[in-house]
Enzyme design. Structure first.
Site, PDB file in Angstrom:
ATOM      1  CG  ASP A  32      12.542  -5.034 -32.088  1.00  0.00           C
ATOM      2  OD1 ASP A  32      12.204  -5.645 -33.118  1.00  0.00           O
ATOM      3  OD2 ASP A  32      11.739  -4.727 -31.191  1.00  0.00           O
ATOM      4  CB  CYS A 258       1.288 -12.141 -45.731  1.00  0.00           C
ATOM      5  SG  CYS A 258       2.905 -11.741 -45.046  1.00  0.00           S
TER       6      CYS A 258
END
Length: 422
Positions: A32, A258
């Protein structure tokens, strides 16, 4: 035979559970770009609350890093970075392209790059592969190969987890498709489904949430209609739900990373091909307008109570995009807050799940730790966190003054317990 080293690029709601599950069985590099995220995970803490410390500890073969040089040891790369939209509701592939650049620098002959990020059909091969080729100097489907397996993570859902949700897989060649499918089949107990192509898998993912968005848009529109008829929408849905094939969707604010985003990826691609979607965008308009609709009803209810709107104080309970989850991405509760502020209302927001620093950074909102009793002209239950449910309606209404309006957006309590709800 030694298992290949897997690198997971992006350790958020999607990447971390994947890295942990693979890391229980084989070597995994969790990468990350945020050093503080890496430090927290290395210390056994996941701020998203998707993975418990005990489960993190079980991933004995998982290491965390923010150094791209560590990725060179991997032969399989899985990209799980966000794919948001910009202020104009256009796909923003910046995180995806940057992740592809990072992977491209580490790519070697024979490697496989798998994408899980939600995109429009064609994005993997048309947008990401050229970046991989440019950064690596290698040739697609000769030197390296690609796969696609759309994520199906549902943040905050403790019943439907990574391993118990069937996984769609695809590869850029028949052999790659087999390899990718076998890789996921090794951890997904619910099984896998091998799609005919990467484009089919991409399309399948983007329509999953588009379909859900449209169904919610339908019940949102029904809620608007039933309100004008003086009919309680929840009562109607319960009655209709007695038929075996009636779909149990409920009205509300449609946010998150989403459902409120993915349809724009599909419509963007359609418009680029010369087709202008109508049904999909109509649903988006309805859902995007629900914040203003809710506030409009709230203001009317306050005026009927002879409450002064300009200068009134309203408490909003919940800011995250869904219950029992700290995810603030694309929350539409903020639409309610902004709309109330436009009326001159002072708005306090309380959310026991949300990170105050993130709320301030993302939306400029200072969350309050504990609302005062009998302080507010209006109280809005915007997110059905367990803390709000178990406290009961009396505890929530106690935040309001004697003459106040209580709005139950999630229909948590009985219709007679609130002044208005969707």
């Amino acid at each position: 035979m030694t298992d290949p080293v897997i690198a997971i690029i992006g350790l958020g709601y999607v990447g971390l559970p994947l890295a942990v599950e693979f890391g229980k069985h084989r070597p995994v590099i969790g990468f990350d770009i945020k050093p503080d995220r890496i430090a927290a995970l290395a210390a056994g803490h996941d701020h998203t609350r998707e993975v418990e410390p005990a489960e993190l500890a079980q991933a004995r073969h998982l290491e965390f890093t923010c150094d791209p040089a560590d990725l060179r040891r991997a032969t399989i790369f899985i990209v799980t970075v966000p794919t948001p939209i910009d202020a104009h509701k256009r796909p923003d592939l910046t995180p995806l392209i940057r992740a592809s650049e990072t992977v491209g620098r580490a790519l070697k002959p024979g490697d496989i790059v798998i994408y899980e990020s939600t995109v429009y059909p064609g994005a993997t091969e048309e947008d990401c592969v050229p970046v991989l080729e440019r950064m690596s100097g290698l040739t697609f489907n000769t030197d390296f190969f690609c796969g696609y397996s759309p994520e199906r993570i549902n943040p905050g859902d403790k019943a439907h987890r990574l391993t118990t949700i069937r996984k769609v897989t695809a590869g850029s060649t028949p052999q790659t498709a087999e390899t990718v499918d076998a890789l996921y089949a090794s951890i997904i107990t619910a099984g896998t489904y091998k799609a005919e192509s990467i484009r089919v898998a991409e399309a399948a993912k983007v329509i999953e949430n588009t379909q859900r968005d449209l169904n919610i848009a339908l019940v949102n529109e029904l809620a608007i209609i039933f309100d004008r008829m003086g009919i309680d929408t929840e009562a109607v849905l319960k009655a209709a739900g007695t038929k075996w094939n009636f779909l149990p969707f409920r009205p509300g604010l449609v946010g998150g990373h989403c459902i409120g985003v993915d349809p724009y990826y599909l419509t963007h691609k359609a418009e680029a091909l010369g087709y202008h979607p109508q049904v999909i965008l109509a649903g988006r308009r309805i859902n995007d307008g629900m914040g203003a609709y809710v506030v409009g009803r709230m203001i009317k209810a306050m005026l009927k109570r002879r409450l002064q709107v300009d200068g009134a104080r309203v408490l909003v309970l919940g800011l995250t995009f869904k219950e029992n989850c700290p995810d603030l991405r694309n929350t539409r509760v903020v639409d309610v807050v902004r709309e109330l502020q436009d009326y001159g209302v002072t708005v306090d927001v309380h959310d026991p799940w949300a990170d105050p620093d993130e709320a301030r950074a993302e939306y400029g909102l200072d969350l309050i730790a504990s609302p005062g009793a009998a302080d507010y002209d209006g109280v809005i239950l915007a997110v059905a966190h367990e803390q709000f449910r178990t406290g009961g309606v009396a505890a929530l209404r106690a935040f309001g003054r004697q003459n106040h309006v209580f709005c139950d957006l999630k229909s948590v309590f009985d219709v007679q317990d609130s002044d208005l709800r969707l």
